[in-house]
Design an enzyme around this catalytic site. Structure first.
Site, PDB file in Angstrom:
ATOM      1  CG  HIS A   1     -15.320  -8.575 -18.655  1.00  0.00           C
ATOM      2  ND1 HIS A   1     -13.976  -8.464 -18.887  1.00  0.00           N
ATOM      3  CD2 HIS A   1     -15.655  -7.554 -17.844  1.00  0.00           C
ATOM      4  CE1 HIS A   1     -13.502  -7.394 -18.261  1.00  0.00           C
ATOM      5  NE2 HIS A   1     -14.501  -6.834 -17.616  1.00  0.00           N
ATOM      6  CB  ALA A   2     -15.770 -10.206 -13.425  1.00  0.00           C
TER       7      ALA A   2
ATOM      8  CG  HIS B   1     -13.807  -4.547  -9.119  1.00  0.00           C
ATOM      9  ND1 HIS B   1     -13.250  -3.300  -9.265  1.00  0.00           N
ATOM     10  CD2 HIS B   1     -14.826  -4.614 -10.003  1.00  0.00           C
ATOM     11  CE1 HIS B   1     -13.893  -2.642 -10.208  1.00  0.00           C
ATOM     12  NE2 HIS B   1     -14.859  -3.417 -10.671  1.00  0.00           N
ATOM     13  CD  GLU B   2     -17.153  -7.460 -10.889  1.00  0.00           C
ATOM     14  OE1 GLU B   2     -16.252  -7.123 -11.663  1.00  0.00           O
ATOM     15  OE2 GLU B   2     -18.269  -6.901 -10.877  1.00  0.00           O
TER      16      GLU B   2
ATOM     17  CG  HIS C   1     -19.582  -3.113  -9.013  1.00  0.00           C
ATOM     18  ND1 HIS C   1     -19.519  -1.782  -9.325  1.00  0.00           N
ATOM     19  CD2 HIS C   1     -18.612  -3.711  -9.742  1.00  0.00           C
ATOM     20  CE1 HIS C   1     -18.556  -1.575 -10.209  1.00  0.00           C
ATOM     21  NE2 HIS C   1     -17.988  -2.727 -10.470  1.00  0.00           N
TER      22      HIS C   1
ATOM     23  CD  GLU D   1     -16.398  -0.054 -12.324  1.00  0.00           C
ATOM     24  OE1 GLU D   1     -17.464  -0.158 -12.936  1.00  0.00           O
ATOM     25  OE2 GLU D   1     -15.798  -1.035 -11.826  1.00  0.00           O
TER      26      GLU D   1
ATOM     27  CG  HIS E   1     -14.273  -2.383 -20.579  1.00  0.00           C
ATOM     28  ND1 HIS E   1     -13.423  -3.456 -20.355  1.00  0.00           N
ATOM     29  CD2 HIS E   1     -14.860  -2.133 -19.394  1.00  0.00           C
ATOM     30  CE1 HIS E   1     -13.520  -3.834 -19.106  1.00  0.00           C
ATOM     31  NE2 HIS E   1     -14.385  -3.055 -18.498  1.00  0.00           N
TER      32      HIS E   1
ATOM     33  CE1 TYR F   1     -13.972  -0.076 -16.645  1.00  0.00           C
ATOM     34  CE2 TYR F   1     -13.857  -0.804 -14.384  1.00  0.00           C
ATOM     35  CZ  TYR F   1     -14.434  -0.858 -15.626  1.00  0.00           C
ATOM     36  OH  TYR F   1     -15.482  -1.721 -15.849  1.00  0.00           O
TER      37      TYR F   1
HETATM   38  C1  LIG Z   1     -13.777  -6.250 -13.172  1.00  0.00           C
HETATM   39  C2  LIG Z   1     -14.330  -5.502 -14.048  1.00  0.00           C
HETATM   40  C3  LIG Z   1     -15.827  -5.475 -14.219  1.00  0.00           C
HETATM   41 SE1  LIG Z   1     -16.589  -3.756 -13.785  1.00  0.00          SE
HETATM   42  C4  LIG Z   1     -13.527  -4.674 -15.022  1.00  0.00           C
HETATM   43  O1  LIG Z   1     -13.915  -4.621 -16.176  1.00  0.00           O
HETATM   44  N1  LIG Z   1     -12.402  -3.999 -14.639  1.00  0.00           N
HETATM   45  C5  LIG Z   1     -11.888  -3.879 -13.274  1.00  0.00           C
HETATM   46  C6  LIG Z   1     -10.644  -3.058 -13.381  1.00  0.00           C
HETATM   47  C7  LIG Z   1     -10.443  -2.652 -14.807  1.00  0.00           C
HETATM   48  C8  LIG Z   1     -11.558  -3.312 -15.629  1.00  0.00           C
HETATM   49  C9  LIG Z   1     -10.959  -4.304 -16.634  1.00  0.00           C
HETATM   50  O2  LIG Z   1     -10.985  -5.492 -16.360  1.00  0.00           O
HETATM   51  O3  LIG Z   1     -10.457  -3.826 -17.666  1.00  0.00           O
HETATM   52 ZN   LIG Z   2     -16.405  -2.846 -11.783  1.00  0.00          ZN
END
Ligand SMILES: C=C(C[SeH])C(=O)N1CCC[C@H]1C(=O)O
Ligand SMILES: [Zn+2]
Length: 597
Positions: free
Chosen positions: A320-321, A350-351, A354, A378, A480, A490
């Site tokens: 997971h990024a 997105h990353e 950060h 975010e 998450h 988010y």
């Molecule tokens: C890219 C990330 C790492 Se902060 C992320 O978890 N995001 C980015 C947008 C929503 C959420 C997800 O993937 O559920």
């Molecule tokens: Zn993020």
């Protein structure tokens, strides 16, 4: 006398802050070592280091409490003391702290290493979420393959986490109480420094719900046309497994066969990047170049040396990024299992947003090295990505050719953006409404899954592919939930990024209200130093001031508002209303016929 006390307090807190920076650096290095190589040995070492650090934090906290900081004059000094006064999960005794760490680590490693068998070849059982399962949800249009993959993933990544999750809730709530909160829901919401945070989330949902209902109705009709009324009903919720994403959180992968004007050329960024032999490193360099074009700070040497941007072949990692701050002012990294897709181009921005934020506030004391609130962190990268995904920018970088913007192309573009940004809102809202209920005890373990699907049906208008029971625990099939990452950030991000985008587009001369030649949907702030400087000024505040000050500095507003998002999507909303009237599609959804409670 007070002067002397305050002076002594400042000396103390600055020394504590320096020591905290060293602790955070040690902790981040141990977290990285494990997340980048999921071995038992690395997990045990991480647990040991976390325990030592929590003991050191607890000792420091006992000392901090001796200071009468509430009466100090200096606002920033008081803010530092207030933040250090909150100990967090280290308030638990050693035994319970370790149990909590093991429960979360167990869930997260289960998620990161979960594998399923292939639908087409049941003896091939090494499919992982990234890239194999994501690829199936990106490309497959076989409802049976999608249903099977959805069910198998929810079995291995969801149900198996239920016991650890239940234990995590108990222990985390105990920690929240030791910090003076009723439960974790209140602990999480404290970050937003608002007395009415949850009411605001509800009010924002009321603002955007009409727009969501329209795109939901339109998509349900398109899916019914494709899969038939047996699979997709006229007036019920949409089966979650048909929406191009394991969690139905964004629906961009079904754009190709649902867009409003199919004869208009599709902007397939993925294909264009593949045709042009894009590689992950090139995608990262492209994002870096965009940030530099705004006069922001580019990624440094340590970043390029220490980051992991492709999935290793010789070990298990958390794919997971994520973006990492090592709190030494130099070491900043991204860890990501990059694929050459349009979606990952967006995630990279997105990353990198950060990392930009980490670098912009690195001059602050450790305790202020955070976003104005976590939603800001975010929103930063996504705001930049709004420009990157504009047709104007994609033409600029050669990922889209020709096709001057006409009305129909604009509606297609807004629809493509809506499948990312509009549909995400009820998903994000749902995920933490669910967990607020769990932490408050209004949702008990006996009804975890039933309650999860009740919220998914009422907010997202989606339903599971088949009967669900309390043997399942579908919420943990989302990263998450298994990794204990709060999610309202988010929801906040997807609202405020349009406030940011509108303000930056104005500064860049790319947007003016009512000017048909300068619409939000085609704004690209690329190379705008004015926009970049405004962003930098906001980021440089870190968490040293309440987020309302940061919001005002950038947008002139002091609150979260959906007006930016609604203005951006107005033309799409009007088109969808007309289209749904034309086809007579029922707006909204009737209760699901699937038994999940
Ligand atoms: C890219 C990330 C790492 Se902060 C992320 O978890 N995001 C980015 C947008 C929503 C959420 C997800 O993937 O559920
Ligand atoms: Zn993020």
């Amino acid at each position: 006398e007070l002067e002397a006390l305050e002076h002594e307090g400042r000396e103390y807190i600055l020394e504590l802050d320096r020591a905290t920076g060293v602790r955070r650096n040690r902790g981040s290095l141990a977290e990285w070592a494990y997340a980048a190589n999921l071995t038992k040995e690395n997990e045990d070492r991480l647990m040991q280091i976390r325990l030592e650090l929590s003991q050191q934090e607890k000792a420091a906290w006992e000392e901090t409490r001796m200071y009468k900081w509430q009466g100090f004059q200096d606002k920033e000094l008081k803010r530092m003391f207030r933040k250090y006064n909150e100990l967090g999960v280290s308030a638990l005794d050693d035994e319970k702290y370790q149990q909590l760490m093991r429960a979360v680590s167990g869930m997260e490693s289960n998620y990161a290493t979960a594998k399923i068998c292939s639908y087409k070849n049941r003896t091939k059982c090494d499919l992982e979420l990234e890239p194999e399962i994501v690829e199936i949800f990106t490309k497959s249009e076989d409802p049976e393959e999608l249903k099977y993959t959805w069910l198998e993933w929810h079995k291995v990544a969801g149900a198996k986490a239920r016991n650890n999750f239940t234990r995590y809730v108990e222990l985390y709530n105990e920690a929240a109480k030791l910090n003076g909160y009723k439960n974790v829901a209140d602990l999480w919401q404290a970050d937003y420094e608002m007395t009415d945070f949850e009411e605001q989330l509800e009010s924002l949902w009321c603002d955007v719900k009409p727009l969501y209902e329209q795109i939901h109705a339109y998509v349900r009709k398109k899916l019914r046309d494709k899969y038939g009324e047996e699979v997709v009903s006229k007036r019920g919720p949409i089966p979650a497994y048909l929406l191009g994403n394991m969690w139905a959180q964004t629906w961009g992968n079904i754009e190709s066969f649902t867009r409003p004007y199919p004869d208009k050329k599709e902007m397939d960024i993925t294909q264009a990047m593949k045709d042009q032999k894009y590689t992950p490193i090139k995608m990262f360099q492209m994002a870096d170049e965009f940030f530099r074009s705004l006069n922001l700070t580019g990624m440094n040497e340590k970043f390029w040396k220490n980051s992991i941007i492709e999935k290793p072949t010789n070990r298990e990692i958390v794919c997971h990024a994520s973006a990492w701050d090592f709190f030494d002012g130099e070491d900043f990294r991204i860890k990501m299992c990059t694929e050459v897709t349009g979606e990952h181009l967006r995630v990279i921005h997105h990353e990198m947003g950060h990392v930009e934020y980490f670098m912009q506030y690195k001059h602050h004391p450790t305790v202020f090295r955070d976003g104005a609130n976590t939603g800001f962190h975010e929103a930063l990268g996504d705001t930049i990505a709004l420009s990157v995904s504009s047709p104007k920018h994609l033409r600029r970088v050669g990922l889209v050719s020709g096709d001057a913007d006409d009305e129909q192309s604009e509606i297609n573009q807004l629809y493509k953006m809506g499948l990312d940004k509009i549909v995400f809102l009820p998903f994000a809202y749902m995920l933490d409404l669910f967990r607020y209920g769990v932490f408050r005890g209004t949702t008990t373990p006996e009804e975890y899954n039933c309650q999860y699907w009740r919220l998914r049906e009422s907010l997202q208008g989606v339903e599971p592919p088949s009967v669900r029971t309390e043997q399942d625990f579908d919420a943990a099939a989302k990263y998450h939930v298994s990794a204990n990452v709060e999610y309202a950030r988010y929801y906040v991000s997807f609202i405020i990024q349009f406030q940011f985008h509108r303000a930056l587009c104005s500064l860049a001369g790319e947007y003016a209200p009512g000017d048909v030649n300068r619409k939000l949907v085609d704004c690209d702030i690329y190379q705008s130093v004015a926009a970049g400087n405004a962003l930098a000024n906001m980021m440089r505040m870190g968490s040293s001031r309440p987020w309302q000050d940061a919001m005002e500095a950038l947008t002139g507003q002091r609150e979260m508002k959906a007006d930016g998002l609604l203005e951006y999507f107005r033309p799409l909303y009007e088109w969808l209303v007309a289209e749904n009237q034309r086809t007579g599609e029922y707006i909204g959804w009737e209760p699901s016929k699937i038994q999940y409670c």
